[in-house]
Design a protein around this motif. Structure first.
Motif, mmCIF file in Angstrom:
data_model
loop_
_atom_site.group_PDB
_atom_site.id
_atom_site.type_symbol
_atom_site.label_atom_id
_atom_site.label_comp_id
_atom_site.label_asym_id
_atom_site.label_seq_id
_atom_site.Cartn_x
_atom_site.Cartn_y
_atom_site.Cartn_z
ATOM 1 N N VAL A 176 -4.419 -4.679 -5.245
ATOM 2 C CA VAL A 176 -4.063 -4.870 -3.843
ATOM 3 C C VAL A 176 -3.032 -3.817 -3.486
ATOM 4 C CG1 VAL A 176 -3.193 -6.477 -2.102
ATOM 5 C CG2 VAL A 176 -4.461 -7.348 -4.090
ATOM 6 N N GLY A 177 -3.392 -2.909 -2.602
ATOM 7 C CA GLY A 177 -2.490 -1.834 -2.225
ATOM 8 C C GLY A 177 -1.343 -2.326 -1.367
ATOM 9 N N ALA A 178 -0.337 -1.483 -1.226
ATOM 10 C CA ALA A 178 0.811 -1.822 -0.386
ATOM 11 C C ALA A 178 0.385 -2.043 1.064
ATOM 12 C CB ALA A 178 1.861 -0.721 -0.467
ATOM 13 N N ASP A 179 -0.771 -1.476 1.444
ATOM 14 C CA ASP A 179 -1.282 -1.651 2.797
ATOM 15 C C ASP A 179 -2.197 -2.857 2.923
ATOM 16 O OD1 ASP A 179 -3.421 -0.782 1.330
ATOM 17 O OD2 ASP A 179 -3.963 0.887 2.643
ATOM 18 N N GLY A 180 -2.355 -3.632 1.835
ATOM 19 C CA GLY A 180 -3.199 -4.812 1.849
ATOM 20 C C GLY A 180 -4.639 -4.573 1.461
#
Length: 401
Positions: A83-87
């Motif tokens: 899960v990236g920092a951008d969601g």
């Protein structure tokens, strides 16, 4: 994780979900000396849950310690999602073809090496298609959101006599060594008495050095392990565990918290404070002589000599409680009301309890939430914020006020 709930439960889907205000807890407690002072007061705490995303049978959420802010979600079916920092959600590793599925088997654990940011190494714990435990090392590819699909090495293989009680969690401790929680091999009542047998790796906490190899092993034995130079397997760190499905180190004190799933009457959480020789070194947590703080075999008059008493014990009683899911001591900064509290739950009822990390033996935990989650795990991100996974699919960030 021990046995499934027999009734269907609703899945929490809202982005922010309020839970009931705290009520008095039923579990009792008992254990060792406090770790450090704390002002944690669970009786005034309310939790909310914020959705991270929906997954397939999530059993763990963790981080890589690389400053990226990403989360990694382990799916029991054999995938690790990122899960990236951008969601955004992608697939970091897919080993479904190598993993047995169903019941308590599957991809069960993930631990990133303390030097992951520079060496890209991580370790997984899964049951293979024969049902045996495999501890295997992988590396990240040139794409930071994708692992190489080719394993570096199989570190350890442990035969499993039955399909249940595989343990599954593994983590690098404050000392840099890899700790592996192993269940007693399954069936019911530990028919082989493996948890007490120091010649078996089942029913144990293991500690190994994955940064070195020998001529006969893909790992080395730390010299401080309690059975080095004497009878017993050198890998063993502690014994007497039934199914330590989820456990953790307190990132502030180094204390080891082990939630051990009970047989049919009692669930327990053990706290072993950090010492100069390491948290839990040589400890005997009692199974199958004890279930919680009660005699199991024999059913009365058992010897408690040399056995660690759990800090927390709760009974199934007339409730549908069935399996404790261990959590973490909150050491994040976003929610000061949670600071210094150890959070854990029950897989079947969805209840969540908390207790101060420095609680004395007479302190009872506080039940702070009733949820409809199948609580398969708790987890931390890199900053110490807490998460909970629902085997039905959800992963949620916890917030306390």
């Amino acid at each position: 994780m021990n046995r499934p709930r027999s009734i269907a439960l609703a899945i929490l889907t809202a982005v922010a979900i309020a839970v009931p205000l705290p009520v008095a807890a039923s579990p009792s407690a008992g254990s060792t000396a406090p770790d450090q002072p704390s002002a944690f007061t669970p009786g005034s705490l309310a939790l909310t849950f914020t959705s991270v995303g929906t997954f397939t049978k999530p059993v763990l959420v963790t981080h890589a310690g690389d400053g990226s802010g990403r989360l990694f979600v382990v799916e029991q079916v054999g995938r690790i999602r990122v899960v990236g920092a951008d969601g955004s959600i992608g697939t970091f590793l897919d080993i479904r073809s190598a993993v047995s599925r169903g019941g308590e088997q599957g991809l069960l654990g993930l631990a990133f090496h303390p030097g992951y940011e520079s060496n890209g190494r991580f370790v997984v714990n899964y049951t293979n298609t024969a049902g045996d435990t495999i501890i295997r090392e992988y590396r990240v590819s040139s794409d930071p959101d994708r692992a190489s699909g080719t394993p570096v090495r199989t570190i350890l293989r442990i035969d499993q006599p039955y399909a249940n009680h595989n343990g599954g969690h593994l983590a690098f401790g404050p000392d840099g060594y890899l700790y592996i929680g192993m269940g007693d091999g399954g069936s019911a009542g530990d028919p082989g008495n493996r948890a007490q047998n120091i010649e078996s790796l089942l029913g144990k906490m293991l500690r190994i050095n994955v940064d070195r190899r020998t001529s006969t092993r893909n790992y080395a034995i730390p010299s401080g392990n309690p059975y080095v130079g004497r009878a017993g397997r050198d890998e063993i760190w502690s014994r007497g565990l039934r199914n330590p499905w989820r456990w953790s180190f307190d990132r502030s004190t180094g204390a080891l918290w082990i939630a051990d799933v009970g047989q049919g009457r009692y669930e327990e959480v053990n706290r072993s404070p950090a010492t100069s020789s390491g948290a839990g070194r040589g400890a005997n947590y009692g199974w199958r002589v004890l279930e919680g703080r009660h005699c199991y075999r024999p059913s009365s008059g058992c010897s408690t000599s040399g056995k660690v008493r759990p800090l927390i014990e709760y009974a199934h009683g007339s409730t549908s409680r069935c399996a404790v899911t261990g959590g973490y001591v909150y050491r994040g900064s976003a929610f000061p009301a949670m600071a210094g509290g150890y959070f854990y739950g029950d897989y079947c009822t969805g209840e969540i309890w908390a207790i101060a990390a420095n609680a004395s033996a007479s302190t009872a935990p506080t039940r702070i939430a009733n949820t409809e989650l199948l609580i398969s795990s708790f987890g931390e991100d890199e900053t110490g914020e807490l998460y909970v996974t629902d085997l039905s699919g959800g992963v949620y960030r916890l917030a306390g006020s």
